[in-house]
Every structure is written in structure tokens, then in C-alpha cells.
Design a protein around this motif. Structure first.
Motif, short mmCIF file in Angstrom:
data_model
loop_
_atom_site.label_atom_id
_atom_site.label_comp_id
_atom_site.label_asym_id
_atom_site.label_seq_id
_atom_site.Cartn_x
_atom_site.Cartn_y
_atom_site.Cartn_z
N PHE A 100 0.88 -1.17 0.00
CA PHE A 100 0.00 0.00 0.00
C PHE A 100 0.92 1.22 0.00
N ILE A 101 0.89 2.00 -1.09
CA ILE A 101 1.83 3.10 -1.23
C ILE A 101 1.13 4.38 -1.69
N ARG A 102 -0.20 4.42 -1.56
CA ARG A 102 -0.95 5.58 -2.02
C ARG A 102 -0.56 6.83 -1.21
N ASN A 103 -0.85 7.99 -1.82
CA ASN A 103 -0.58 9.29 -1.17
C ASN A 103 0.90 9.46 -0.84
N ASN A 104 1.75 9.27 -1.86
CA ASN A 104 3.17 9.56 -1.75
C ASN A 104 3.60 10.34 -3.00
N SER A 105 4.90 10.40 -3.28
CA SER A 105 5.40 11.16 -4.43
C SER A 105 6.27 10.28 -5.32
N MET A 106 5.85 9.02 -5.51
CA MET A 106 6.66 8.07 -6.26
C MET A 106 6.46 8.24 -7.76
N THR A 107 7.50 7.86 -8.54
CA THR A 107 7.48 8.03 -10.00
C THR A 107 7.88 6.71 -10.66
N GLY A 108 8.06 6.73 -11.97
CA GLY A 108 8.49 5.55 -12.71
C GLY A 108 7.35 4.58 -12.96
N LYS A 109 7.72 3.32 -13.21
CA LYS A 109 6.73 2.30 -13.53
C LYS A 109 6.46 1.38 -12.35
N ILE A 110 5.20 1.07 -12.18
CA ILE A 110 4.80 0.07 -11.18
C ILE A 110 5.11 -1.31 -11.77
N PRO A 111 5.76 -2.23 -11.06
CA PRO A 111 6.08 -3.55 -11.61
C PRO A 111 4.85 -4.29 -12.09
N ASP A 112 5.04 -5.14 -13.13
CA ASP A 112 3.93 -5.89 -13.71
C ASP A 112 3.24 -6.80 -12.70
N CYS A 113 3.98 -7.26 -11.69
CA CYS A 113 3.37 -8.16 -10.70
C CYS A 113 2.18 -7.49 -10.01
N PHE A 114 2.19 -6.13 -9.98
CA PHE A 114 1.07 -5.39 -9.42
C PHE A 114 0.06 -4.98 -10.49
N THR A 115 0.57 -4.40 -11.60
CA THR A 115 -0.35 -3.86 -12.59
C THR A 115 -1.16 -4.93 -13.30
N CYS A 116 -0.68 -6.18 -13.33
CA CYS A 116 -1.47 -7.22 -13.99
C CYS A 116 -2.76 -7.51 -13.23
N HIS A 117 -2.90 -6.99 -12.01
CA HIS A 117 -4.13 -7.15 -11.22
C HIS A 117 -4.96 -5.86 -11.18
N PHE A 118 -4.60 -4.87 -12.02
CA PHE A 118 -5.25 -3.56 -11.95
C PHE A 118 -6.67 -3.55 -12.51
N SER A 119 -7.12 -4.67 -13.09
CA SER A 119 -8.54 -4.71 -13.44
C SER A 119 -9.41 -4.75 -12.20
N ASP A 120 -8.81 -5.06 -11.06
CA ASP A 120 -9.47 -4.98 -9.76
C ASP A 120 -9.27 -3.54 -9.24
N ASP A 121 -10.31 -2.71 -9.35
CA ASP A 121 -10.20 -1.31 -8.97
C ASP A 121 -9.81 -1.15 -7.50
N TYR A 122 -10.29 -2.06 -6.67
CA TYR A 122 -9.97 -1.96 -5.25
C TYR A 122 -8.47 -2.14 -5.03
N PHE A 123 -7.87 -3.10 -5.72
CA PHE A 123 -6.43 -3.32 -5.59
C PHE A 123 -5.64 -2.15 -6.17
N LYS A 124 -6.13 -1.57 -7.25
CA LYS A 124 -5.44 -0.44 -7.89
C LYS A 124 -5.32 0.76 -6.97
N LEU A 125 -6.29 0.92 -6.07
CA LEU A 125 -6.27 2.05 -5.15
C LEU A 125 -5.04 2.06 -4.26
N ASN A 126 -4.39 0.91 -4.09
CA ASN A 126 -3.18 0.85 -3.26
C ASN A 126 -2.08 1.77 -3.77
#
Length: 957
Positions: free
Chosen positions: A302-328
Motif C-alpha cells: 500500500f503506497i498511495r498518497n506519496n510522491s513516487m514516480t516511474g513504472k509500477i512492476p507488472d506483478c502489481f499492474t497485472c491485477h489492476f482490473s481490480d479497482d480496489y487493488f489499484k487504489l493501493n
């Protein structure tokens, strides 16, 4: 009654009598800024359900608070200590003391908590939720809570009381907040290391530090170590400026940790989860910059509300069809936040040993797990008939609690977030081939039980490796870059995760597209968790014990123990091995059908009608009949005693167990022997090297021998016989020689038999298979256990052969009498007896008609094999059992009531001997389902004496 909106209308202090008049109708009460007297809580109404007092300026805790739940906000500082004993009756639910945030200087409005409870660790006080605005942390060593204990520390908090945190062993959730004053670095060894007891009833514990203000060391977490048994650790709304050192989680049980709402800045260090159990890491609402390293794929981040940049690893983004998980990951500056990545998922079902809380104790059991690469972070993301409910390791191991029986079930598992679907089974079956095709050196194997992980697959054809390029549960593709020299009838193997299948094929690639399916394989590929072996020459399954059929899936069932009913019938219980397949199941006892109540792989319960005596037992299922003759014995409610305890002046028969309760002055199984006979005499007890026992009193000598073990078929014919005498090896003995153990291994088998001989030094109460009885001083108990016996048939049983005899006497005194024997053997009685009478002395043998077979009590029978003047042979018959069986007869030699103390004024010898022989096993023993067969040869005098069990006893004149 809710008085929260009704202010106090008078300047007078409110007394307890103002409430007491309401009586039993008062269940709930809420007040707001009432000025109450010191004795307000001393009212006599029945227990309140709920009591809340808001901003009470004059509250005083001097009387027991008669409410299940109590809440108050302090309107002033409480000087006197708060004694917890005032809240224990009937308080069990909630005890909340808050500060009044509307008042100035409210951080000073705390109290001092005194744990004066009389409870102990063995009888603790149990409550639910507690919150204190407190000047100290009390000891809670005698308190248990599965709720939340929360401490808000006042400005005058006694930091020395922090050591009492180590006494919160049975507190599930612990919250600490405020930490006013100067920075106070704490060492966790003195505070937190005892926060959870591994033997505690609390399995999952939490410690949360929140609103910590100055609780830090130069902006870093003031802990270098955390307790092992803690499950959740959080440090919220604090002054941290750096990420925690992740090594604090190493070698702990912590699975979840949060550092939300701190002041953490800079880049995240790499994550190493190899030594910790973290599945959930929350670093939200900080000032973290940089990118997310792929090492964080092993945690739900859970890394929301920070100032991070670059790419999120695929191990996370491949689950981004789950909106709840994407909120992290929201509210950062990531390049691919709105992109759904692609997962390379490699799943597998497998068993893992897992420790968890079950039936009020910590147990370790095998559980079903979904394992592999990129399998996700949320158990509810999985769609399956398996209930996965616990994440052991994020993105790699998800656990399903509950029992699972291997049964060749193939499971379809899909993931909502990725849309991927897989076919898996946890049961370790070798790969099954149905078809092989070839096209330009590329081979395609179709079948079952393959793997999605190509690194687990090895294919060898004619000594050449076929390189696997793709695989699913049903299909494998490999490339044979080099062909073997031989192309016809080429042998090959396919191995999947250490399980392999052999095959033969014709490798002729003239047209480049041929089908090969002429290999030899067993029906349904019989190799499985049962230990079946496929004979590739014949294509026939070779089944292990307890299994049969073409594919070895049919259980070869048997019954090892029975708990019968009384003669009026009822619910009978049968234990043994019945497997998981029960087609056309039927149980008969005698000529009656036993109507099935429940059935499992090891136990049957069924209802049977009334009858008497011994009955055959027949169990039919899956086309196989198992039968045992005279196995079921209806039990009478009234048991009879030996010789009816002689007469009522000697003893009374206990008809519940068939054991005599002897009156004063009489002893023995039938209360026929006087207990006060005073004679001179010498008694000598000896264990011989052949495992026999000799007991000699003057000229009378008794012998007890264990001679052989027989395996009997369904017709009671001997199919195998093992001689036991003269084959014993001494395993151990104590210094006094009163406890000797022998062992032997049966020829050409792995069966071990253990013989223990123990002298009873004082009268003791003894229990076996639910029967309590007395063993007299001087008795000798012989215990026998049989391990790992391999039956030739599940219908067979065992029989142990034993002999009791008496030698000729050369005495010519007045007690001299010829030897005679008698028996009392009834199958439906608890106890059976034999006796050998010689020279006014009697050797009794007592046989309990019970054994412990495979861990369960069962009835057995005793058979008289032969009966001569000086020798008795007894057979104790035991049902078919595999893992353990305990058998327990015993012997005692006593003086007859007509024994004469004096013969012509000469000293006579006391003949009080007690010999007890019992067959009883040790736990986890393979047992013989047969009989003890007592066979006593007429005395051949033993010259070698190994142990003196009993020194010469000179009785009083």
C-alpha cells in the motif's frame, strides 16, 4: 435511559438514591456533565447493560460499577488509583475511560490504574475492550482479552511502567497513543518481547503505536527487534522520517505492518522477504519518492498518497482490473498507473504443514495451498470450489484451511483480476499419456497431470533430451534437437516434479507428422499417493497393502475393533480401514442388517437389533466381502464374578464389571484366600533367559511361558507359526531386577515383539481398556506388544500361545496334595479365569476380554486350548489390526483356605505368590489380531536364572 441531552437542572450533587428508585427497569443509562456524589455507583439496582457518563466533573471510583459495559470521559484529573476489582462484577464487555477533547489541558486528565484482581494465570479475568487515559500501564498477567486494550498516555505518564507491557501475554490487540514529553527511546527486550505467549489462548496479537509525537530516535523507529509471536505491528501518525529497517521483521510471525501517516521521505530500500512472514505492508500517506523495486512483488504493498514516480512492476499492474487493488497505488506520479500489465502466472496445488489455532489449541496439520509465481494478493480474487482463506506469502502461497482427502479430483481455478484459468490437482499423480504427435522434431504430449512450470518437466527419449518449451495441465510441447540412433520401439520417460511415467514409441519422421501411441501404460496410470506401482511390461497395477482393483483405487477393507451394544441392541461402532469409496455398502451382524448411521475411512456406526451371545460380522462394499467369525459379542448389563466371590461373608460381586470386592480378612480373585495367614516360608521369583517366569515357594513351583505366535485364517486354521521361546533378547532392566524388557524380531519379517515383566512392589489400582481393578503386592505383570505384523490376508487374525503349569512336589507334609486345574471362561463376561491347585496353593490366571486395537478398545475372546492336571493352555483371540493392540491378562498365586500353618508342630512354609502376566502393548504398535495361546510344558527345570525379581521372603511365624 438517555439523559445525554438533559443537563443537570440543579446545583445539588446527584445521589445514588436518585437512580435507585428506578429499580429493575433501569438497563441503560447515559448522562452528560452530571455532578455526581462519591457514592453514586452504590445503588442496588440489577446489573445495567450499559452505562455512559460524559464529562463528569466529580466522578469518583470507590464503589463497584454494576454494569456490563461502562464508558466515561473525564472532566478532571482523578487522583485516587482506579482499582480494577471495582469493575469485575459483572463487567465483561467494555470498559472505556476517555479524555474530554473539548476541555483544555485534557492530556492531564488521566488516572492511575491499579490491577488488584485476585485472579491467577490458571483462572484469569476475561474481558473484551478496554481504553484508559492513563498515567501508567498496569500489569495484565492475570487478564485475558480477545478485544482491544488501548492506552492513551497522559503528560505525567510513568515511563517506568512500560515494562508491564511484557505482561500482556493474553491480550489480543494492544494500542498505545500520545507519548507526550521528551523523546524516550525504548528497548523492546524490556517492553515488547513478552507481548504474546506461544502457549497462550490468544493466537493472533496486535500492537499499534499511534499519534506517537516524540516517540522516536532521530526520526527513526525506536525498535531494533520485535517479538516472535506478534502477528500485527503498526506505527501510525508518528514522526518517522526514514523507512523502518526491515530486518526487525526477520524471524518473527508478523504478517502485517503499517507505517501510515508518518513523515517518511526518500527512496524505498529493496525488500527482502526471505526471512520474514510479511504479506501486508502499508507505507501510505508519507513523502516517499523514487520507484518501486520488483523485490516488493512478494508483499501486498500500500503506497498511495506519496510522491513516487516511474513504472509500477507488472506483478502489481497485472491485477489492476481490480479497482480496489489499484487504489493501493493512487495519488502518486507513476507512468503506468492507468495500464493493466501482463502476469506470467505459474500456479500449483500442493500440501503444506501449517501451524494454526484449532479447537482451543495450536496444531500443525497439512493444509491445501495454491503456490507459484504471480498468483495474486487477495484470497477473494480466486474462483474455485476450494475455499482459500489465508495468505501465507503474498503473490506466491495462499492457504485453504480445512481437511482435504486425496481423491483424484481435478480443480478448475481462475483469477478475477487477470481472467486467467488453470486446471490443477494437489494429489501427486505421475503424468498420464494419451497421445504423442511429432512434427519436424517438435513433439506434443497430450494427457493429464502435467505442470504449468516447464522447469519441473524432464523428457528423455532414447537417451536424448527433449527440451520443453510450453506446458499446461493437459499438454506438453518439447523439441527433440537430436534424434536417437534407434527409431523403432524407442523407450522414453516423462518426469513431472519427481513423478515419472515410462513409454515406448516408434520415432519415424519420414512424413514429419505421425501419431505414436503404442507405449505400455497401466489403466488410469495407477501410480499415485497410495504407493501403487505400474508394471510397464504387463501394464498391470501392483497394489500396496489395503488396496486392490485394476487401478488400485478400491480399499481392501477390514474391521480392527468393535464397541458392541448391550443385549437390547442399539448403536454399534466399528473401527478399521474402509477407504473413501463405499459402493453397495452393507454391514451384517449375525443374520441382522446393521443400519448405517455414519461412515468414514476409519469408522462405521450402525444400529443393530437385540440379541445375545457371539455373532459373525460381515462388511460388504465395492464388490468385496470381509467377514470375521464370532467377532461381535452382545454384552449383558449384569456381569458375574468368579465363584460368586465364594460367599457373602468373603466378598460382594460388583455386577457392573464382574470383579469381587473382598471383605476384610480375605483376598484373591474370588475372595477365597485368607489375608492374615502367618507362616514361615521362602518365596523366590525368577525371570529366565527364555523369557519365562518361575515362582517357587518351598517345594511348589509355578511356571509361566510365552511360546509362540500364530496367524490364523478365517476358518481358524494356522497359516503361519512363529516360535517365541528361546528367541528373546534382553533390552533393559532396572537395578533391582524388578522391571525387565525383552524383544525379538520374527524370522523373515519386520515384526517386533516386546515382552516386559514387572514386579508389583505395592498394592495398586490398575486400569486397562476402561476396566479398573487391583493388583496385589508381589504380583508379576507381563506385558506384550506386537509391532508391524504383515498379514497374508485382511481376513486373518493372530494368536499368542501361553502356558501355565506347576511342577511335581517332593514335600510330604500335611499340605501335600496332587495338582488339579479348573477354568471359568465365558465370552460375554468381563473377566475369565484359570486356576491350578497344588499343595493347598492356587495359581489363578485372570484374562480381561478387552484389547486396545489400533488405538480403540474392543472385545476379544479367550479360548481354552488344553487342560491337564498340571498344565493349562489358553488362547486369547484378537481381531485384525495394523497399528497397535494392547492385551492384559494377569496371574496371582494364593493360599487356599484349607492351608495349615502347622504340621505336627513343625514350621510350614508360606505360599503366598502373586504372578501376573499381561499382554499389553506400547503406543504406535502393530498388533496381532489373534490370540494369546497359553501352552505350558510339564516342568523342565531351568538352570540359568537371569534376574531375581524377588528375594527370599521370610514370613513371620
Amino acid at each position: 435511559m438517555d439523559f445525554s441531552t438533559r443537563p443537570q437542572l440543579t446545583n445539588e450533587v446527584i445521589q445514588n438514591t436518585d437512580v435507585d428508585c428506578i429499580g429493575s427497569n433501569l438497563k441503560k443509562m447515559t448522562t452528560n456533565k452530571w455532578d455526581i456524589s462519591e457514592n453514586f455507583f452504590d445503588f442496588s439496582t440489577e446489573s445495567l447493560e450499559y452505562l455512559e457518563m460524559i464529562s463528569t466533573p466529580s466522578i469518583s471510583f470507590k464503589y463497584p460499577i454494576n454494569s456490563k459495559s461502562f464508558r466515561t470521559t473525564l472532566g478532571k484529573k482523578i487522583e485516587e488509583p482506579l482499582a480494577l476489582s471495582l469493575f469485575t462484577t459483572p463487567l465483561k464487555d467494555t470498559f472505556m475511560v476517555y479524555r474530554d477533547s473539548t476541555l483544555s489541558n485534557n492530556e492531564n486528565y488521566g488516572l492511575y490504574v491499579n490491577n488488584d484482581l485476585k485472579n491467577t494465570l490458571s483462572d484469569p479475568f476475561v474481558c473484551n475492550n478496554v481504553h484508559f487515559v492513563t498515567r501508567n500501564i498496569p500489569s495484565m498477567a492475570n487478564v485475558v482479552s480477545n478485544g482491544i486494550f488501548s492506552y492513551y498516555l497522559t503528560s505525567d505518564f510513568d515511563f517506568n511502567s512500560f515494562k508491564n507491557l511484557s505482561t500482556h501475554n493474553n491480550i489480543n490487540n494492544l494500542f498505545l497513543s500520545s507519548f507526550p514529553g521528551v523523546s524516550y527511546p525504548l528497548v523492546p527486550l524490556s517492553i515488547l518481547l513478552g507481548s504474546n505467549d506461544p502457549n497462550s489462548e490468544v493466537m493472533f496479537s496486535t500492537i499499534v503505536f499511534t499519534n506517537t509525537q516524540n516517540f522516536h530516535i532521530n526520526g527513526e523507529l525506536p525498535f531494533s527487534k520485535l517479538p516472535n509471536n506478534l502477528r500485527v505491528f503498526s506505527y501510525l501518525s508518528g514522526p518517522l522520517k526514514k523507512p523502518p529497517n526491515y530486518k526487525i521483521f526477520d524471524n518473527t510471525d508478523i504478517s502485517s505492518s503499517s507505517f501510515e501517516f508518518n513523515q517518511i521521505s526518500g527512496d524505498l530500500p529493496k525488500w527482502d522477504g526471505s526471512k520474514n512472514n510479511i504479506t501486508f505492508l502499508d507505507l501510505s500517506s508519507n513523502s516517499i519518492t523514487g520507484t518501486i523495486d520488483e523485490s516488493y512483488c512478494s508483499v501486498e504493498l500500500f503506497i498511495r498518497n506519496n510522491s513516487m514516480t516511474g513504472k509500477i512492476p507488472d506483478c502489481f499492474t497485472c491485477h489492476f482490473s481490480d479497482d480496489y487493488f489499484k487504489l493501493n497505488f493512487e495519488h502518486n506520479l507513476f507512468d503506468n498507473f492507468d495500464t493493466i500489465g501482463t502476469c506470467k502466472t505459474i500456479p500449483k496445488l500442493k500440501y503444506l504443514n501449517q501451524t494454526f489455532w484449532k479447537q482451543n489449541k495450536i496444531v500443525t496439520e497439512p493444509v491445501l495451498s495454491l503456490m507459484g509465481q504471480n498468483i495474486g494478493y487477495l484470497d477473494h480474487d480466486i474462483v474455485s470450489n476450494i475455499d482459500f482463506n489465508y495468505i501465507l506469502k503474498s503473490n506466491s502461497i495462499i492457504i485453504a484451511h480445512g481437511s482435504y482427502t486425496p481423491n483424484r479430483v481435478i480443480h478448475d481455478i481462475s483469477f478475477r483480476s487477470t481472467g486467467q484459468k488453470f486446471t490443477l490437482t494437489p494429489d501427486p499423480y505421475p503424468p498420464f499419456l494419451s497421445n504423442i504427435t511429432s512434427n519436424n522434431h517438435i513433439l506434443e504430449f497430450k494427457g493429464l497431470y502435467y505442470s504449468y512450470n516447464i522447469t519441473e518437466i524432464t523428457i528423455i527419449i532414447g537417451g536424448r533430451s527433449c527440451d520443453v518449451t510450453d506446458s499446461t495441465f493437459y499438454q506438453i510441447t518439447c523439441t527433440l534437437t537430436t534424434y536417437p540412433n534407434q527409431l523403432n520401439n524407442v523407450s522414453g520417460t516423462i518426469k513431472v516434479d519427481q513423478l515419472q511415467t515410462k513409454f515406448n514409441l516408434n520415432l519415424d519422421n519420414n512424413d514429419g507428422n505421425e501419431v505414436f501411441n503404442n507405449y505400455t501404460s497401466c489403466l488410469d496410470n495407477c501410480e499415485s499417493y497410495n504407493g501403487n506401482i505400474c508394471n510397464y511390461n504387463t501394464g498391470i497395477c501392483e497394489c500396496p497393502k489395503d488396496w486392490t482393483g485394476e487401478n488400485c483405487f478400491t480399499p481392501l477393507h477390514y474391521v480392527s475393533s468393535i464397541i458392541p451394544t448391550y443385549e437390547e441392541g442399539g448403536l454399534a461402532t466399528m473401527n478399521g480401514w474402509f477407504g473413501d469409496i463405499h459402493q453397495d455398502f452393507n454391514v451384517k451382524i449375525g443374520d441382522q442388517e446393521c443400519k448405517i448411521d455414519t461412515i468414514s475411512s476409519n469408522t462405521i456406526t450402525c444400529n443393530i437389533g437385540a440379541s445375545t451371545g457371539k455373532k459373525d460380522v460381515t462388511v460388504y462394499q465395492n464388490g468385496i466381502t470381509w467377514k470375521s467369525y464370532n467377532f461381535y459379542i452382545y454384552q449383558p448389563k449384569q456381569k458375574i464374578c468368579l465363584n460368586n466371590c465364594t460367599d457373602t461373608n468373603h466378598g460382594i460381586c460388583n455386577t457392573s464389571n464382574g470383579i469381587c470386592d473382598c471383605k476384610s480378612g480375605w483376598v484373591g480373585f474370588d475372595c477365597s484366600s485368607p489375608s492374615n495367614n502367618k507362616n514361615n516360608g521362602n518365596t523366590n521369583s525368577t525371570v529366565n533367559s527364555d523369557g519365562s517366569t518361575t515362582i517357587k515357594n518351598d517345594q511348589t513351583t509355578y511356571n509361566i511361558l510365552i511360546t509362540s505366535l500364530l496367524e490364523l485364517d478365517i476358518n481358524s486354521d494356522t497359516v503361519k507359526q512363529y516360535p517365541l521361546q528361546n528367541h528373546w533378547n534382553i533390552a533393559s532392566n532396572d537395578k533391582k531386577g524388578s522391571n525387565v524388557t525383552f524383544t525379538q524380531i520374527l524370522d523373515e519379517t519386520e515384526c517386533q515383539i516386546v515382552l516386559s515383566i514387572l514386579e508389583i512392589e505395592n498394592d495398586i489400582q490398575y486400569s486397562f481398556a476402561g476396566i479398573d481393578f487391583k493388583l496385589d503386592k508381589g504380583s508379576i505383570k507381563v506385558s506384550i506388544s506386537i509391532h508391524n505384523y504383515n498379514y497374508q490376508s485382511p481376513l486373518n487374525t493372530l494368536q499368542l500361545q501361553m502356558i501355565s503349569n506347576v511342577s511335581d512336589s517332593t514335600s510330604n507334609d500335611c499340605n501335600s496334595k496332587s495338582a488339579s486345574t479348573s477354568t471359568s471362561i465365558l465370552d460375554n463376561q468381563t473377566l475369565n479365569y484359570i486356576s491350578i491347585n497344588k499343595d493347598s496353593k492356587i495359581l489363578y490366571g485372570r484374562f480381561i476380554n478387552r484389547a486396545i486395537s489400533d488405538g480403540h478398545t474392543t472385545l476379544i475372546t479367550t479360548s481354552l486350548v488344553s487342560n491337564q492336571n498340571e498344565s493349562v493352555t489358553i488362547g486369547i483371540n484378537i481381531p485384525h489390526c495394523r497399528t497397535s493392540c494392547y492385551i492384559d491378562p494377569d496371574f496371582s498365586a494364593l493360599i487356599n483356605s484349607n492351608f495349615k500353618s502347622n504340621c505336627d508342630n513343625s514350621k510350614s512354609n508360606t505360599a503366598l505368590i502373586a504372578t501376573l502376566v499381561s499382554c499389553i502393548g506400547v503406543a504406535t504398535i502393530f498388533i496381532l489380531a489373534g490370540a494369546f495361546y497359553l501352552f505350558y510344558k510339564k516342568s523342565t527345570k531351568t538352570k540359568v536364572l537371569v534376574f531375581k525379581l524377588k528375594k527370599i521372603i521370610k514370613a513371620e511365624k
